[in-house]
Design a protein around this motif. Structure first.
Motif, short mmCIF file in Angstrom:
data_model
loop_
_atom_site.label_atom_id
_atom_site.label_comp_id
_atom_site.label_asym_id
_atom_site.label_seq_id
_atom_site.Cartn_x
_atom_site.Cartn_y
_atom_site.Cartn_z
N SER A 17 0.83 -1.20 0.00
CA SER A 17 0.00 0.00 0.00
C SER A 17 0.87 1.25 0.00
CB SER A 17 -0.91 0.03 1.23
OG SER A 17 -1.79 -1.07 1.25
N LEU A 18 0.31 2.30 -0.59
CA LEU A 18 0.93 3.62 -0.56
C LEU A 18 -0.18 4.65 -0.48
CD1 LEU A 18 3.75 3.63 -3.28
CD2 LEU A 18 4.04 3.88 -0.81
N SER A 19 0.18 5.80 0.04
CA SER A 19 -0.78 6.89 0.12
C SER A 19 -0.17 8.14 -0.49
CB SER A 19 -1.15 7.15 1.58
OG SER A 19 -2.08 8.21 1.67
N LEU A 20 -0.94 8.81 -1.32
CA LEU A 20 -0.54 10.08 -1.93
C LEU A 20 -1.42 11.20 -1.39
CD1 LEU A 20 -0.27 9.00 -5.70
CD2 LEU A 20 1.49 8.87 -3.92
N ALA A 74 -11.39 21.66 3.93
CA ALA A 74 -10.83 22.69 4.81
C ALA A 74 -9.33 22.86 4.59
CB ALA A 74 -11.11 22.34 6.26
N LYS A 75 -8.68 21.78 4.15
CA LYS A 75 -7.23 21.83 3.92
C LYS A 75 -6.90 21.91 2.43
CE LYS A 75 -6.04 19.18 8.07
NZ LYS A 75 -5.35 17.97 8.60
N ASN A 76 -7.93 21.97 1.58
CA ASN A 76 -7.71 22.03 0.13
C ASN A 76 -6.80 20.90 -0.35
OD1 ASN A 76 -9.20 24.48 -0.07
ND2 ASN A 76 -7.38 25.63 0.56
N THR A 77 -7.05 19.73 0.19
CA THR A 77 -6.16 18.58 -0.05
C THR A 77 -6.96 17.38 -0.55
OG1 THR A 77 -4.60 19.35 1.63
CG2 THR A 77 -4.47 17.04 0.98
N VAL A 78 -6.38 16.68 -1.52
CA VAL A 78 -6.95 15.44 -2.01
C VAL A 78 -5.97 14.32 -1.71
CG1 VAL A 78 -6.01 15.75 -4.36
CG2 VAL A 78 -8.02 14.29 -4.01
N TYR A 79 -6.52 13.15 -1.41
CA TYR A 79 -5.72 12.00 -1.04
C TYR A 79 -6.04 10.83 -1.97
CZ TYR A 79 -5.61 14.71 3.30
OH TYR A 79 -5.47 15.72 4.22
N LEU A 80 -5.06 9.94 -2.11
CA LEU A 80 -5.28 8.69 -2.84
C LEU A 80 -4.64 7.56 -2.04
CD1 LEU A 80 -6.51 7.52 -5.47
CD2 LEU A 80 -4.18 7.58 -6.43
N GLN A 81 -5.48 6.72 -1.48
CA GLN A 81 -5.01 5.53 -0.76
C GLN A 81 -4.99 4.38 -1.77
OE1 GLN A 81 -3.84 5.10 2.39
NE2 GLN A 81 -3.39 2.98 1.78
N MET A 82 -3.82 3.78 -1.93
CA MET A 82 -3.65 2.72 -2.91
C MET A 82 -3.29 1.42 -2.19
SD MET A 82 -1.51 4.83 -5.81
CE MET A 82 -0.13 5.16 -4.72
N ASN A 83 -4.16 0.44 -2.30
CA ASN A 83 -3.96 -0.87 -1.68
C ASN A 83 -3.83 -1.94 -2.75
OD1 ASN A 83 -4.27 0.35 0.89
ND2 ASN A 83 -6.49 0.02 0.82
N ALA A 91 3.84 4.05 -12.26
CA ALA A 91 3.60 5.22 -13.10
C ALA A 91 4.00 6.47 -12.33
CB ALA A 91 2.13 5.31 -13.49
N VAL A 92 4.05 7.58 -13.05
CA VAL A 92 4.10 8.88 -12.41
C VAL A 92 2.65 9.32 -12.18
CG1 VAL A 92 4.82 11.29 -12.58
CG2 VAL A 92 6.28 9.48 -13.52
N TYR A 93 2.35 9.66 -10.95
CA TYR A 93 0.99 10.05 -10.57
C TYR A 93 0.92 11.57 -10.45
CZ TYR A 93 -0.41 5.25 -9.76
OH TYR A 93 -0.74 3.93 -9.93
#
Length: 120
Positions: A17-20, A74-83, A91-93
């Motif tokens: 897993s990785l998180s972006l 509220a943090k203007n942030t997007v996340y991508l949890q990759m399992n 790839a380059v994300y």
């Protein structure tokens, strides 16, 4: 000046897993859809997942059930949890955000890209 700054990524073994994350900063009125694209070596950039400001999500078939997109408005942030990562996820994300910077102007902004490598 609007900036999108990504973090996360790296090298992981298959099945891991990785998180972006990607944070938007600068002067803007609203952030609408945010999301992630990826570009494997020698291939075109394709959509991975996106999420509206209201939380509606959309995924590429290849990542459904394995990746989860979320955002913190509220943090203007997007996340991508990759399992359950696979070698073909290498790839380059790139994150993007559709941002309105004034009453008259809006467009997509892009992050600088972060490398994800899935290999044993």
């Amino acid at each position: 000046q609007v900036r999108l700054v990504e973090s996360g990524g790296g090298l992981v073994q298959p099945g891991g897993s990785l998180s972006l994350s990607c944070a938007a900063s600068g002067s803007f009125v609203t952030i609408n859809t945010m999301g992630w694209y990826r570009q494997p070596p020698g291939k075109e950039r394709d959509m991975v997942a996106d999420i509206t400001s209201g939380g509606s999500t959309n995924y590429a078939d290849s990542v459904k059930g394995r990746f989860t997109i979320s955002r913190d408005n509220a943090k203007n942030t997007v996340y991508l949890q990759m399992n359950s990562l696979k070698p073909e996820d290498t790839a380059v994300y790139y994150c993007y955000a559709h941002i309105r910077t004034s009453v008259y102007y809006q467009r997509n902004y892009w992050g600088q890209g972060t490398q994800v490598t899935v290999s044993s």
